[in-house]
Scaffold this motif. Structure first.
Motif, mmCIF file in Angstrom:
data_model
loop_
_atom_site.group_PDB
_atom_site.id
_atom_site.type_symbol
_atom_site.label_atom_id
_atom_site.label_comp_id
_atom_site.label_asym_id
_atom_site.label_seq_id
_atom_site.Cartn_x
_atom_site.Cartn_y
_atom_site.Cartn_z
ATOM 1 N N ILE A 170 0.859 -1.190 0.000
ATOM 2 C CA ILE A 170 0.000 0.000 0.000
ATOM 3 C C ILE A 170 0.893 1.238 0.000
ATOM 4 N N VAL A 171 0.780 2.054 -1.047
ATOM 5 C CA VAL A 171 1.593 3.268 -1.129
ATOM 6 C C VAL A 171 0.766 4.529 -0.894
ATOM 7 N N LEU A 203 -7.372 2.030 -2.010
ATOM 8 C CA LEU A 203 -5.964 1.786 -1.701
ATOM 9 C C LEU A 203 -5.178 1.833 -3.006
ATOM 10 N N THR A 204 -4.061 2.525 -2.999
ATOM 11 C CA THR A 204 -3.166 2.513 -4.150
ATOM 12 C C THR A 204 -2.049 1.525 -3.841
ATOM 13 N N ILE A 205 -1.883 0.537 -4.714
ATOM 14 C CA ILE A 205 -0.979 -0.579 -4.431
ATOM 15 C C ILE A 205 0.090 -0.700 -5.515
ATOM 16 N N ARG A 206 1.178 -1.379 -5.146
ATOM 17 C CA ARG A 206 2.331 -1.506 -6.036
ATOM 18 C C ARG A 206 3.021 -2.825 -5.734
ATOM 19 N N LEU A 247 -5.531 -1.412 7.766
ATOM 20 C CA LEU A 247 -4.571 -1.323 6.666
ATOM 21 C C LEU A 247 -4.037 0.098 6.534
ATOM 22 N N HIS A 248 -2.715 0.228 6.529
ATOM 23 C CA HIS A 248 -2.098 1.548 6.472
ATOM 24 C C HIS A 248 -1.014 1.590 5.398
ATOM 25 N N ILE A 249 -0.612 2.813 5.047
ATOM 26 C CA ILE A 249 0.451 3.012 4.065
ATOM 27 C C ILE A 249 1.724 2.339 4.569
ATOM 28 N N GLY A 250 2.356 1.556 3.691
ATOM 29 C CA GLY A 250 3.555 0.814 4.060
ATOM 30 C C GLY A 250 3.296 -0.638 4.409
ATOM 31 N N HIS A 251 2.011 -1.021 4.562
ATOM 32 C CA HIS A 251 1.678 -2.419 4.838
ATOM 33 C C HIS A 251 1.685 -3.244 3.552
#
Length: 486
Positions: A26-27, A49-52, A77-81
């Motif tokens: 998650i970014v 969620l923006t994912i990469r 769920l948080h950014i960096g997870h």
């Protein structure tokens, strides 16, 4: 197809897939959007969620469900997870309206497909597998630039494109360094929702960001909860931000262009990339003076020009016209002027004209307080700084008048004030009332040649600032000779 166990890569997405599963980082993350569903008579919501999962592959995942389900995802769920996405439906970008893409309701991905997870047919969960190496590899993507850093614009160019107001907002890419951070503000909403429930207050974090083209800094506002939490860990003059599709618009309140994090904005903190872009930016930031957030509103004494370099003669009316009227140059936020006129106000024997300033943050200290109350300044002295905590400096309002009007915003301040008055600020309080009065009448109702630095409202500086760089007494004959008609 490439596989990781039962999981596929984002690059494997096809619009016909209805049970797609993947592992991704998650970014970015939106705030939950909760709404009342008339069909079911319940509250539902959506979370984006923006994912990469690789340097090249980025997309969005929309999670739909009952309010409780969406809020659970948002809390978990948080950014960096790193997350497992199971049973998602793959949709083509073609099914997303062009209006939605133009408004930037979500970040722009690099793939032609997006994921949709509906409650009951799919789910998300934090990845807790034993494959630590792939997880670490995914987490490294958090600091990998989303676009080439060389394509980022300069703050000065962004400002010049919107300065003056009236321009439409735009979305730009920037490479900046955090200069100062303001504590989170809580903003109460004025109106309750239609159901009668009172809306939760909004929270906003504001930061000043700079680059070598504009060290005065631009304001960046963040309203999204996850990014507020991350921004509170940013280190002034050390944290570099690659801002992608950050919104820039003219603020009527600040009277200048400002930046704001929007639903479509992506932020890469401390980007790891080849090249010297980040190192040059950090070197520039290290050369800048340490300032608090409020300190960026009090930079009028920084980088004063020499008196000899100020040569353009102007009347009071011309100064106001160039600063705020029909003659202003939108590409410049300051200019200099030589003014010939009479001093019509200089209140030296009234309200105390010199104030204290903290020696660490250079922030003016309110009357009645002995020291700056900010944590950073207190920590500086606790860690062994044995120097003086405050110093005194002049900050005196002075009015000049000529045949076209009166200039009301000029100030005698700092070292120029001490040189002109022939007195150090530390010694002013030792003067008797008679001595203060005599000092005032050395200037009041006399004619002077004043060399001024005029700073327009910009960034954190909301008001017009006019600093007296130098002033010399002149005879009436020279004043008549130098008078110019507007």
């Amino acid at each position: 197809m490439s596989k990781r166990g039962k999981f596929l890569l984002l690059a494997d997405m096809q619009p016909t897939m209805t049970h797609f599963s993947t592992v991704a980082l998650i970014v970015s993350k939106s705030s939950p959007n909760i709404f009342y569903d008339k069909m079911s008579g319940t509250e539902r919501g959506v979370l984006t969620l923006t994912i990469r999962d690789s340097p090249l592959h980025l997309t969005n995942c929309k999670c739909w469900g009952q309010r409780a389900c969406v809020e659970e995802y948002s809390a978990m769920l948080h950014i960096g997870h790193v997350v497992d996405i199971v049973g998602a439906k793959v949709m083509s970008h073609a099914k997303i309206s062009s209006k939605e893409q133009q408004q930037r309701y979500q970040p722009q991905g690099t793939l032609s497909c997006v994921l949709v997870v509906n409650e009951g047919s799919g789910y998300l969960v934090r990845h807790d597998g034993d494959d630590s190496s792939p997880v670490l590899a995914l987490q490294q993507l958090l600091h990998l630039p989303l676009k080439p850093l060389g394509s980022a614009l300069k703050l000065a160019d962004v400002r010049s494109g919107l300065i003056g107001g009236g321009g439409a907002s735009a979305f730009v890419d920037l490479l900046v360094v955090v200069a100062a951070i303001r504590p989170v503000r809580e903003i109460k909403r004025k109106f309750p929702v239609a159901s009668g429930k009172v809306l939760d207050p909004l929270h906003c974090l504001e930061a000043v960001v700079i680059d070598s083209s504009y060290p005065e800094g631009m304001l960046l506002s963040i309203w999204q909860a996850d990014w507020i939490r991350r921004a509170q860990r940013w280190q002034p003059r050390h944290t570099v931000l690659h801002l992608v599709d950050v919104r820039v618009s003219h603020s009527d309140y600040h009277r200048c262009p400002v930046l704001s994090h929007s639903n479509g904005t992506l932020i890469c903190e401390d980007p790891h990339a080849a090249g010297v872009d980040c190192s040059r930016l950090l070197a520039f930031a290290a050369s800048q003076p340490v300032r608090t957030f409020d300190g960026y509103a009090h930079t009028e004494l920084d980088n004063l020009p020499t008196a000899a370099s100020i040569r353009s003669q102007m009347t009071v009316r011309q100064i106001y016209s160039r600063a705020e009227g029909e003659l202003q140059d939108a590409s410049q936020d300051q200019f200099t002027a030589v003014l010939y006129g009479m001093v019509t106000k200089l209140d030296l024997d009234g309200f105390v004209p010199n104030i204290s300033r903290n020696t660490v943050c250079q922030r003016p200290i309110p009357r009645g307080l002995e020291d700056c109350a900010t944590e950073a300044c207190q920590m500086e002295f606790l860690l062994g700084n044995d120097g003086p905590r405050t110093n005194r400096y002049f900050n005196i309002n002075i009015h000049f008048s000529d045949q076209t009007g009166s200039l009301l915003e000029a100030r005698l301040a700092g070292n120029p004030a001490e040189r002109i008055l022939g007195l150090e600020a530390e010694h002013f309080d030792r003067l008797t009332e008679r001595e203060k009065s005599d000092l005032k009448w050395r200037f009041l109702l006399k004619y002077f040649e004043a060399r001024l630095l005029v700073k327009k409202p910009a960034g954190m500086r909301r008001n017009l600032v006019i600093v007296v760089v130098d002033m010399q007494a002149i005879p009436l004959a020279k004043l008549v000779e130098k008078m110019s008609v507007f």
